[in-house]
Design a protein around this motif. Structure first.
Motif, short mmCIF file in Angstrom:
data_model
loop_
_atom_site.label_atom_id
_atom_site.label_comp_id
_atom_site.label_asym_id
_atom_site.label_seq_id
_atom_site.Cartn_x
_atom_site.Cartn_y
_atom_site.Cartn_z
N ALA A 73 0.85 -1.19 0.00
CA ALA A 73 0.00 0.00 0.00
C ALA A 73 0.89 1.24 0.00
N GLU A 74 0.49 2.25 -0.74
CA GLU A 74 1.29 3.48 -0.85
C GLU A 74 1.57 4.10 0.51
N ASP A 75 0.61 3.96 1.45
CA ASP A 75 0.79 4.59 2.75
C ASP A 75 1.49 3.67 3.76
N GLY A 76 2.01 2.52 3.28
CA GLY A 76 2.79 1.65 4.16
C GLY A 76 4.04 2.38 4.62
N ARG A 77 4.43 2.15 5.85
CA ARG A 77 5.62 2.84 6.39
C ARG A 77 6.90 2.16 5.92
N ASP A 78 8.00 2.87 6.04
CA ASP A 78 9.31 2.28 5.78
C ASP A 78 9.69 1.44 6.99
N LEU A 79 10.36 0.33 6.76
CA LEU A 79 10.88 -0.45 7.88
C LEU A 79 12.07 0.30 8.48
N THR A 80 12.27 0.13 9.77
CA THR A 80 13.45 0.70 10.40
C THR A 80 14.66 -0.08 9.92
N ASP A 81 15.85 0.47 10.13
CA ASP A 81 17.07 -0.25 9.75
C ASP A 81 17.15 -1.59 10.47
N ALA A 82 16.79 -1.60 11.76
CA ALA A 82 16.84 -2.84 12.54
C ALA A 82 15.85 -3.87 12.01
N THR A 84 14.68 -4.03 8.93
CA THR A 84 15.16 -4.43 7.61
C THR A 84 16.25 -5.49 7.74
N LYS A 85 17.21 -5.23 8.62
CA LYS A 85 18.32 -6.18 8.80
C LYS A 85 17.82 -7.50 9.38
N ALA A 86 16.88 -7.45 10.32
CA ALA A 86 16.34 -8.69 10.91
C ALA A 86 15.61 -9.50 9.85
N PHE A 87 14.83 -8.83 9.00
CA PHE A 87 14.10 -9.50 7.92
C PHE A 87 15.09 -10.14 6.94
N LEU A 88 16.09 -9.38 6.54
CA LEU A 88 17.09 -9.90 5.61
C LEU A 88 17.83 -11.09 6.22
N ASN A 89 18.23 -10.97 7.47
CA ASN A 89 18.96 -12.07 8.12
C ASN A 89 18.10 -13.33 8.21
N ALA A 90 16.80 -13.18 8.43
CA ALA A 90 15.90 -14.33 8.53
C ALA A 90 15.66 -14.98 7.18
N ALA A 91 15.61 -14.19 6.12
CA ALA A 91 15.24 -14.71 4.80
C ALA A 91 16.43 -15.03 3.91
N ASP A 92 17.58 -14.46 4.19
CA ASP A 92 18.77 -14.67 3.36
C ASP A 92 19.51 -15.91 3.86
N LYS A 93 19.12 -17.05 3.34
CA LYS A 93 19.64 -18.33 3.85
C LYS A 93 21.09 -18.60 3.47
N ASP A 94 21.59 -17.98 2.41
CA ASP A 94 22.97 -18.26 2.01
C ASP A 94 23.94 -17.12 2.32
#
Length: 112
Positions: A73-82, A84-94
């Motif tokens: 949604a256009e009005d969705g907020r930006d994720l915080t840096d923390a 974003t990094k937590a999401f990436l760490n959880a999903a980036d398996k390699d």
């Protein structure tokens, strides 16, 4: 490319966005469950991935993750840096710093 609203319910998107409105509250598993991703076919999960992959590189990089809620949604907020990094760490398996769809190089976008 189809818009997310073409295969996700607007009410589900809004409930998911409301659940992560406060900074620091984003949990990718909870968000994707609320938006209905867990019940989707693999083909539709791939369409969601492609919608989030703003530069169409075949991977979702950290910068794209920061704005993932705006994909819904256009009005969705930006994720915080923390967040974003937590999401990436959880999903980036390699550990290559990006998320790929199942079967491709890069971490895997999963709903489990």
């Amino acid at each position: 490319m189809a818009a997310l609203k073409d295969f996700l319910k607007a009410d589900d998107i809004q409930k998911a966005l409301d659940a992560v409105k406060a900074e620091g509250s984003f949990d990718h598993k909870k968000f994707f469950a609320l938006v209905g991703l867990k019940a989707m076919t693999p083909d539709n999960v791939k369409k969601v991935f492609q919608a989030i992959d703003a530069d169409q590189s075949g991977f979702i990089e950290e910068e794209e993750l920061k704005f993932v809620l705006k994909s819904f949604a256009e009005d969705g907020r930006d994720l915080t840096d923390a967040e974003t990094k937590a999401f990436l760490n959880a999903a980036d398996k390699d550990g290559d710093g990006k998320i790929g769809i199942d079967g491709e190089r890069g971490g895997r976008m999963t709903t489990k």
